[in-house]
Scaffold this active site. Structure first.
Site, short mmCIF file in Angstrom:
data_model
loop_
_atom_site.label_atom_id
_atom_site.label_comp_id
_atom_site.label_asym_id
_atom_site.label_seq_id
_atom_site.Cartn_x
_atom_site.Cartn_y
_atom_site.Cartn_z
N PHE A 36 20.97 -31.77 -5.73
CA PHE A 36 22.28 -31.10 -5.80
C PHE A 36 22.04 -29.60 -5.69
O PHE A 36 21.31 -29.02 -6.49
CB PHE A 36 23.02 -31.41 -7.10
CG PHE A 36 24.40 -30.81 -7.10
CD1 PHE A 36 25.46 -31.50 -6.54
CD2 PHE A 36 24.65 -29.53 -7.61
CE1 PHE A 36 26.74 -30.95 -6.48
CE2 PHE A 36 25.91 -28.97 -7.56
CZ PHE A 36 26.96 -29.68 -6.99
N ASP A 79 15.19 -24.37 -6.67
CA ASP A 79 16.54 -24.19 -7.19
C ASP A 79 16.44 -24.39 -8.71
O ASP A 79 16.36 -25.52 -9.19
CB ASP A 79 17.48 -25.21 -6.54
CG ASP A 79 18.87 -25.21 -7.15
OD1 ASP A 79 19.05 -24.64 -8.23
OD2 ASP A 79 19.77 -25.81 -6.54
N LYS A 135 23.95 -20.45 -13.74
CA LYS A 135 24.25 -21.06 -15.05
C LYS A 135 23.82 -20.19 -16.24
O LYS A 135 24.49 -19.24 -16.58
CB LYS A 135 23.64 -22.46 -15.12
CG LYS A 135 24.36 -23.46 -14.18
CD LYS A 135 23.86 -24.86 -14.40
CE LYS A 135 24.47 -25.86 -13.41
NZ LYS A 135 25.80 -26.30 -13.73
C1 LIG Z 1 20.58 -27.46 -9.40
C2 LIG Z 1 21.91 -26.86 -9.08
N1 LIG Z 1 22.04 -26.08 -8.00
C3 LIG Z 1 23.21 -25.51 -7.69
C4 LIG Z 1 24.33 -25.71 -8.46
C5 LIG Z 1 25.63 -25.06 -8.06
O1 LIG Z 1 25.93 -24.04 -8.97
P1 LIG Z 1 27.42 -23.47 -9.05
O2 LIG Z 1 28.27 -24.60 -9.58
O3 LIG Z 1 27.33 -22.31 -10.00
O4 LIG Z 1 27.82 -23.07 -7.68
C6 LIG Z 1 24.25 -26.53 -9.58
C7 LIG Z 1 25.44 -26.80 -10.41
O5 LIG Z 1 25.52 -27.77 -11.13
C8 LIG Z 1 23.02 -27.12 -9.91
O6 LIG Z 1 22.87 -27.92 -10.97
#
Ligand SMILES: Cc1ncc(COP(=O)(O)O)c(C=O)c1O
Length: 390
Positions: A132, A217, A246
């Site tokens: 994700f 990520d 986050k």
């Molecule tokens: C691993 C990861 N990458 C990217 C995101 C996307 O972040 P945002 O919701 O702040 O755009 C999330 C959100 O849950 C995530 O868990």
């Protein structure tokens, strides 16, 4: 009909009929005065708990000084936060933005530009099953969610997906068009899935052998969520590019792309945004980072996460369930796909937990959650598991 008028919200996601009004530490309060023990914390965002003093004070102090001089000018919190992130990560340069997806979008652009300059125009990024990475068009293409490839077609090309943890599949996918490999060191939305032992180090080796960029990520795993400040620091290797979001803002919107000097190929005009690196959010990020790096804070957080893990493991064994994950990012894998039903019952009983998969409960409390709050959580969860699983 819901007593709450939601008609002015564009396609709201399914939400319970409550309006949240106040938060304090591990607790969230709704308009009618009900309180909830929060083990979701804004989806692993509020690493210091709800309305932490550290964040409130830094917001108030910075709001008195300067909100946003525009990205056309440097500001002190931006410079200081960038310097401290580089010191702590060993990476060299930072680009600030406002959400995790925007940070990953920036990382993808950085890799593509680097490929243009260094790998004969290669643009393809290897990604993984269960990944994700966000909800912009490019990050949706990098994400593995059923139906997302056609949902807003045409999608963004340039991603090649292989099985998470399968090194042979990664090797087979590397070609002349490959520019990098992008992954979460622990997959959060997939249900807190860890890679096999040594997988990250093997990817690092492959990237070095083939001249590729390794992109982590760490939007969910970063900022001490899994124990160390960044999850990759529990291995012996480092990425070329890392994204944070986050927990970086502890509840306010700030995210970042960090890159090694080698990968830092953006030139003026390549990437930007009105709110990017604004002093208000950077001041909060700096206060959060200082707090996480405090030895006493880190020690207490580590003890709490040990307690959370052992408490969950003791509970899980009663139901033939298992526990996986690291630090304050843990999941209980249930023997039956009843996670949504369990989470709904918990909500009614005043406990917030999250269900990334039909058989997975995810726990991502504040790093300030006390052992007694962890015991309170189990006291609510246990009878609900008794009913759902026995
Ligand atoms: C691993 C990861 N990458 C990217 C995101 C996307 O972040 P945002 O919701 O702040 O755009 C999330 C959100 O849950 C995530 O868990």
């Amino acid at each position: 009909m819901s007593p709450i008028d939601t008609t002015h919200l564009l396609a709201p996601t399914p939400r319970p009929d409550v309006v949240m009004t106040r938060g304090e530490g591990s607790w969230l309060y709704d308009e009618t005065g009900n309180r909830y023990l929060d083990f979701v914390q804004g989806w692993a965002v509020n690493c210091l708990g709800h309305s932490s003093d550290v964040i409130r004070k830094s917001l108030v102090h910075q709001a008195d000084q300067l909100l946003n001089p525009s990205p056309a000018y440097y500001n002190r919190p931006q410079l200081d936060l960038a310097a401290l992130l580089c010191e702590k990560s060993g990476l060299d340069r930072v680009f600030f933005c406002n959400s995790g997806a925007e940070a990953n979008e920036g990382a993808i652009k950085l890799a593509r530009k680097w490929g243009k300059q260094n790998r004969g125009g290669a643009t393809e990024i290897i990604t993984f099953t269960g990944a994700f990475h966000g909800r912009t068009l490019a990050t949706m293409a990098a994400t593995d969610k059923p139906g997302w490839d056609t949902l807003f077609a045409p999608g963004v090309d340039g991603f090649c997906r292989v099985e998470f943890g399968n090194l042979a599949a990664v090797k087979a996918a590397i070609g002349s068009q490959t520019v990098g490999i992008m992954l979460e060191p622990v997959q959060g939305e997939a249900g807190v899935v860890e890679p096999p032992q040594g997988f990250l180090a093997s990817l690092r080796r492959l990237c070095d052998e083939h001249g590729l960029l390794l992109i982590f990520d760490e939007i969910q795993t970063g900022m001490s969520r899994t124990g160390p400040l960044f999850a990759y620091q529990s291995s012996t290797i480092a990425p070329d590019i890392m994204t944070l979001g986050k927990g970086l803002g502890g509840g306010v919107p700030i995210a970042a792309v960090l890159a090694s000097e080698k990968a830092s190929c953006f030139e003026p005009g390549d990437q930007g945004g009105t709110f990017n690196g604004n002093p208000l959010m950077c001041a909060v990020g700096l206060a959060v980072l200082h707090t996480l790096c405090d030895a006493d804070f880190a020690h207490a957080a580590s003890q709490a996460s040990d307690h959370l893990r052992s408490t969950l493991e003791n509970t899980a064994q009663k139901y033939s369930a298992s526990v996986r994950g690291q630090g304050h990012l843990l999941a209980m894998v249930l023997p039956k796909p009843v996670a949504s039903e369990v989470a709904a019952r918990c909500f009614e009983a005043g406990l917030l937990i999250n269900t990334p998969r039909p058989d997975v409960l995810r726990f991502m409390p504040s790093l300030t959650t006390s052992p007694s709050e962890i015991d309170d959580m189990i006291a609510i969860l246990s009878p609900i598991l008794d009913e759902a699983l026995q």
